[in-house]
Write an enzyme that holds these catalytic residues in place. Structure first.
Site, PDB file in Angstrom:
ATOM      1  N   CYS A  94      57.995  52.837  38.810  1.00  0.00           N
ATOM      2  CA  CYS A  94      59.413  53.178  38.882  1.00  0.00           C
ATOM      3  C   CYS A  94      60.064  52.689  40.189  1.00  0.00           C
ATOM      4  O   CYS A  94      60.266  51.494  40.345  1.00  0.00           O
ATOM      5  CB  CYS A  94      59.584  54.678  38.646  1.00  0.00           C
ATOM      6  N   ARG A 128      70.892  58.922  33.183  1.00  0.00           N
ATOM      7  CA  ARG A 128      69.463  58.711  33.376  1.00  0.00           C
ATOM      8  C   ARG A 128      68.741  58.532  32.042  1.00  0.00           C
ATOM      9  O   ARG A 128      69.186  59.047  31.008  1.00  0.00           O
ATOM     10  CB  ARG A 128      68.861  59.878  34.163  1.00  0.00           C
ATOM     11  N   HIS A 194      55.686  57.189  34.839  1.00  0.00           N
ATOM     12  CA  HIS A 194      55.092  58.274  35.631  1.00  0.00           C
ATOM     13  C   HIS A 194      54.124  59.017  34.710  1.00  0.00           C
ATOM     14  O   HIS A 194      53.811  58.571  33.627  1.00  0.00           O
ATOM     15  CB  HIS A 194      56.176  59.262  36.080  1.00  0.00           C
TER      16      HIS A 194
HETATM   17  N1  GLN Z   1      65.639  56.153  41.964  1.00  0.00           N
HETATM   18  C1  GLN Z   1      65.237  55.247  40.946  1.00  0.00           C
HETATM   19  C2  GLN Z   1      66.012  55.372  39.674  1.00  0.00           C
HETATM   20  O1  GLN Z   1      66.552  56.413  39.379  1.00  0.00           O
HETATM   21  C3  GLN Z   1      63.754  55.411  40.690  1.00  0.00           C
HETATM   22  C4  GLN Z   1      63.415  56.735  40.085  1.00  0.00           C
HETATM   23  C5  GLN Z   1      61.958  56.993  39.964  1.00  0.00           C
HETATM   24  O2  GLN Z   1      61.114  56.438  40.705  1.00  0.00           O
HETATM   25  N2  GLN Z   1      61.618  57.900  39.070  1.00  0.00           N
HETATM   26  O3  GLN Z   1      66.059  54.417  38.936  1.00  0.00           O
END
Ligand code: GLN
Length: 245
Positions: A94, A128, A194
């Site tokens: 990520c 998101r 993740h």
């Molecule tokens: N901050 C980044 C995003 O939102 C990465 C998020 C993450 O590593 N889960 O894309």
């Protein structure tokens, strides 16, 4: 045999159990009688990155991703690039995956100039992409189904010459639109997964370990392990995601 693992930025890039990937690699090596040392390299600690066999970088929030920019420009960017170009295996998750691209524009409009190892850029968004998801690895990465958990605002677009790590089966992947997930370049594996991803996907873990061991020792045979508990957990998640095993 021994593998030296370098965990980059454990102080700022570690979300949703990403550190569990290190525990998984260490344990799967130990079960086979292979030694493993893990070196954590937080912000500001100088190291040329010459003495490692495998690199791991976890995910982070937008704020942490801006915090490490001065460390990157203080020499780390070149060291990471040399290791990747030299064929060292990397697993980057990520925010760590985004960091291997050209850059990331956060949802607040801050441009993070990254390493440019992978021909990709990422645009942040407040909308998101969250949830359990699954993708099929490309044949050069083993071809199996990886299950994971994604939570990112960033939408990643791959340049024309860069191969995705896999194809999305359920969920969003790189950007929620083109069906690609992650990226594979030389022995660099970037993914949004993740979870942590490796305990859920032991075959994927072994692909990384095998690459690192073969690079160091030539041809190696990784003893099969009893993955029945992992396979049962996978089956249950694949059923939840309505994917045929
Ligand atoms: N901050 C980044 C995003 O939102 C990465 C998020 C993450 O590593 N889960 O894309």
């Amino acid at each position: 045999m021994e593998l030296k693992i370098c965990h980059l930025y454990p102080d700022v890039l570690n979300l949703y159990g990403d550190r569990g990937n290190i525990a998984c690699m260490r344990q799967r090596l130990a079960w086979r009688g292979i030694d493993c040392t893990v070196t954590e390299l937080p912000l500001g600690v100088k190291d040329e990155l010459c003495d490692y066999d495998l690199f791991f970088i976890g995910g982070g929030q937008d704020f942490e991703q801006t915090v490490l920019l001065s460390d990157l420009s203080g020499g780390r960017r070149d060291n990471i690039r040399s290791a990747a170009e030299d064929g060292l295996p990397f697993l980057a998750i990520c925010g760590g995956y985004q960091l291997l691209g050209a850059g990331y524009r956060t949802a607040d409009g801050v441009w993070c100039e990254y390493t440019g190892i992978l021909d990709l850029t990422t645009e942040g968004s407040r909308q998101r992409m969250i949830g359990n998801y699954a993708f099929r690895l490309g044949p050069e990465s083993g071809g199996g189904v990886v299950i994971g958990f994604e939570n990112h605002g960033g939408r990643t677009s791959l340049g024309p010459g860069l191969s995705p790590l896999g194809t999305v089966l359920r969920g969003y992947g790189n950007n929620g639109t083109d069906g690609t997930e992650g990226a594979r370049y030389k022995n660099v594996f970037g993914t949004y997964s993740h979870g942590p991803v490796l305990p859920k996907n032991p075959a994927f873990c072994d692909t990384l370990l095998r690459l690192a061991l073969e690079r160091k020792y030539g041809s190696v045979c990784l003893e099969p392990l009893d993955d029945s508990a992992e396979e049962a957990a996978r089956k249950s998640m694949l059923t939840r995601l309505h994917i045929e095993g």
